[in-house]
Design an enzyme around this catalytic site. Structure first.
Site, PDB file in Angstrom:
ATOM      1  N   HIS A  18       0.837  -1.204   0.000  1.00  0.00           N
ATOM      2  CA  HIS A  18       0.000   0.000   0.000  1.00  0.00           C
ATOM      3  C   HIS A  18       0.873   1.255   0.000  1.00  0.00           C
ATOM      4  O   HIS A  18       0.674   2.177  -0.809  1.00  0.00           O
ATOM      5  CB  HIS A  18      -0.900  -0.017   1.236  1.00  0.00           C
ATOM      6  CG  HIS A  18      -1.765   1.199   1.386  1.00  0.00           C
ATOM      7  ND1 HIS A  18      -3.089   1.233   1.003  1.00  0.00           N
ATOM      8  CD2 HIS A  18      -1.500   2.447   1.878  1.00  0.00           C
ATOM      9  CE1 HIS A  18      -3.592   2.432   1.241  1.00  0.00           C
ATOM     10  NE2 HIS A  18      -2.646   3.181   1.781  1.00  0.00           N
ATOM     11  N   GLU A  19       1.845   1.294   0.903  1.00  0.00           N
ATOM     12  CA  GLU A  19       2.700   2.480   1.022  1.00  0.00           C
ATOM     13  C   GLU A  19       3.589   2.662  -0.202  1.00  0.00           C
ATOM     14  O   GLU A  19       3.913   3.786  -0.579  1.00  0.00           O
ATOM     15  CB  GLU A  19       3.556   2.388   2.292  1.00  0.00           C
ATOM     16  CG  GLU A  19       2.762   2.405   3.585  1.00  0.00           C
ATOM     17  CD  GLU A  19       1.949   3.687   3.763  1.00  0.00           C
ATOM     18  OE1 GLU A  19       2.349   4.719   3.210  1.00  0.00           O
ATOM     19  OE2 GLU A  19       0.906   3.631   4.441  1.00  0.00           O
ATOM     20  N   HIS A  22       1.849   4.850  -2.724  1.00  0.00           N
ATOM     21  CA  HIS A  22       2.004   6.279  -2.424  1.00  0.00           C
ATOM     22  C   HIS A  22       3.410   6.756  -2.804  1.00  0.00           C
ATOM     23  O   HIS A  22       3.583   7.820  -3.403  1.00  0.00           O
ATOM     24  CB  HIS A  22       1.769   6.537  -0.939  1.00  0.00           C
ATOM     25  CG  HIS A  22       0.358   6.313  -0.482  1.00  0.00           C
ATOM     26  ND1 HIS A  22      -0.732   6.812  -1.164  1.00  0.00           N
ATOM     27  CD2 HIS A  22      -0.144   5.658   0.598  1.00  0.00           C
ATOM     28  CE1 HIS A  22      -1.838   6.468  -0.530  1.00  0.00           C
ATOM     29  NE2 HIS A  22      -1.512   5.761   0.533  1.00  0.00           N
TER      30      HIS A  22
END
Length: 419
Positions: A18-19, A22
Site C-alpha cells: 500500500h505504502e 504512495h
C-alpha cells in the site's frame, strides 16, 4: 508462534505494498519522499538513496509508512537554543544539520539555533561562539533527527502541496490501487497453486478420491447428465440439486444419476457419504488449466470478493453494528487459523484482506485516502485549494473519528476473542 509470524507476514506485505503505491506516484508527481520505512518504532537500518529518500528498517515488523514532504504532520521543528552541528560544503553552504548526539562529521560547526527556514529562504541562524551567524542551506541538505534518522529537508518546491492536483490525487489513490493489484496477484497465485480455475459452466466433473462416485466407478472427466430426473448442464445445477436434497436429510440420501462414463451413457444410483456434518457424493468442479484462464479467473475472483465487501459495507452503513467490525486482534485470530491450514489459506486471506483494506481506505473519511481524494476533486472543481487551516480541521476531525473507531473495534475484538 506460527500465528504471530503469519499475522506479521500478511499485515506487513499488505501495508508495505500500500505504502509503495504512495511512494512511487509521489515521486512521479515531483513530491520528495523523505522516508520509506519498513516496520515501525526505532530504526535498525537507514540508507539515503540517490533519489533523496531515506530507506529505513524499523524494529517492529508491523507494516511501514511513507513520509512525504509537507504531507500530514511531516514538519521539521527545531526549538530555539537547540544545539546542532552543521556540515558545510566548499561554498560555505550547510549540507547537513545534525540534531542527534551522534558525531558524523569531525569538522562540523557547533551552533545554538535561534531561527531557521528550510522551506523558502533556506537558511539557518544561531550562535557560534556567542556570535550570531546566518548560513545558507543547500536545497538538498539533510537533517539528522534526534533519533538518528537522516532525511532530506523539505523546501516548498518539493512538498506535497506544490504538486499538481492530479499528481496528488493519483498519489492518494495509488495506495488502495496497489492493494487491489496485490489482491488480484494473490488470487492468481492461489489458482496456480490449486492447479487451475473451477469451471462451473460444464457438467464435466472431477471425482474425489474415496468418494461415493469413485466407488460407483466414475473418474475425473466424466459428465453428470441428470440428477433425480432433472437435466444438468453445469456444475452449478448439479451442486444445487444435490445440496437441496441433502440439506434437511436425517439419513444419507440416494441420487439417481445419468452419467457419461468414458463416452458411454449409463444410469446409476449412488448414496451420499457424510463428511463434516454434511452429505456429499464426492465431486468438485473440473479445472480449467490454461494460463489465460487462470489469469482471468484471478481477476474474476478479486472482482467477486470486492463486490461482496462493498455489499457488506453498504449493509453495515445501513444497519450499523460495531459487532460486525473487526480490527487487528480479529485479523490476528483469523491469521492463526489460516496458518494451521497451510499456504493456500494464507494466500487466500491475504488476497481478501488486501482488497478489503483497499476498499476501506477509499471511504471518504478525511483521515483516509478516500477523504484526501475527495478534497483533491473539490480542489479540481473549484480550481483553487482549500485553506490550509480548514483542511487541517477536517483532517483532525477524521483522525479523531478513526482513533475512536479503532479503540471501540479493538475492545470489541478482545471481548469477542478472549472472553
Amino acid at each position: 508462534m506460527k500465528g504471530i509470524l503469519t499475522f506479521i507476514f500478511i499485515f506487513g506485505v499488505i501495508v508495505v505494498v500500500h505504502e509503495f503505491g504512495h511512494f512511487y506516484f509521489a515521486k512521479k508527481a515531483g513530491i520528495l519522499v523523505r522516508e520509506f520505512a519498513v516496520g515501525m518504532g526505532p530504526k535498525i537500518f537507514s540508507h539515503i538513496g540517490k533519489d533523496g529518500t531515506a530507506y529505513t528498517i524499523r524494529i517492529l515488523p508491523l507494516g511501514g509508512y511513507v513520509r512525504m514532504a509537507g504531507w500530514g504532520e511531516d514538519k521539521t521543528e527545531i526549538k530555539t537554543g537547540t544545539p546542532v552541528a552543521l556540515s558545510l560544503n566548499a561554498d560555505g553552504q550547510v549540507v547537513r544539520i545534525n540534531l542527534s548526539n551522534k558525531q558524523v562529521d569531525s569538522n562540523s560547526l557547533p551552533m545554538n539555533v535561534t531561527a531557521f527556514d528550510f522551506e523558502e529562504k533556506l537558511e539557518i541562524t544561531g550562535l557560534v561562539l556567542d556570535e550570531s551567524k546566518t548560513y545558507k542551506v543547500d536545497h538538498d541538505a539533510t537533517i539528522i533527527e534526534e533519533d538518528g534518522t537522516e532525511v532530506r529537508i523539505a523546501p516548498l518546491d518539493v512538498q506535497y502541496q506544490n504538486a499538481t492536483v492530479w499528481g496528488r490525487l493519483m498519489t492518494n489513490f495509488a495506495g488502495p490501487m496497489n492493494n487491489f493489484i496485490l489482491g488480484i496477484l494473490a488470487f492468481i497465485l492461489l489458482l496456480f497453486m490449486q492447479g487451475g480455475v473451477p469451471d462451473m459452466s460444464t457438467n464435466t466433473v472431477a471425482v474425489t478420491d474415496g468418494g461415493a462416485l469413485q466407488s460407483a466407478g466414475l473418474v475425473t472427466g466424466d459428465k453428470i447428465l441428470s440428477v433425480n430426473g432433472e437435466e444438468t448442464e453445469s456444475y452449478e445445477e448439479i451442486s444445487t440439486i444435490i445440496a437441496t436434497a441433502a440439506k434437511d436429510a436425517s439419513t444419507a440420501p440416494s441420487f439417481d444419476l445419468v452419467v457419461e462414463h468414458e463416452g458411454v451413457e449409463k444410469s446409476l444410483t449412488v448414496t451420499a457419504q457424510k463428511v463434516e456434518n454434511s452429505y456429499r457424493v464426492g465431486i468438485s468442479p473440473i479445472l480449467k488449466t490454461g494460463f489465460v484462464d487462470i489469469i482471468l479467473g484471478g481477476i474474476q475472483e478479486a472482482a467477486s470478493t470486492a463486490l461482496l465487501i462493498v455489499t457488506a459495507l453498504k449493509n453495515l452503513i445501513a444497519n450499523f453494528d460495531v459487532q460486525q467490525l473487526g480490527g487487528p486482534v480479529a485479523i490476528y485470530n483469523v491469521s492463526s487459523q489460516a496458518a494451521e491450514n497451510g499456504w493456500s489459506s494464507i494466500i487466500s486471506l491475504m488476497a481478501m484482506l488486501s482488497i478489503n483494506i483497499g476498499i476501506f481506505n477509499l471511504i471518504p473519511i478525511p483521515a483516509l485516502d478516500g477523504g484526501k481524494i475527495v478534497m483533491n476533486i473539490l480542489e479540481a472543481i473549484r480550481r483553487k485549494p482549500l485553506k490550509p487551516e480548514i483542511e487541517s480541521y477536517i483532517t483532525l476531525a477524521g483522525v479523531a473519528l478513526m482513533v475512536l473507531l479503532m479503540l471501540v473495534v479493538t475492545w470489541n475484538d478482545i471481548m469477542r476473542v478472549f472472553f
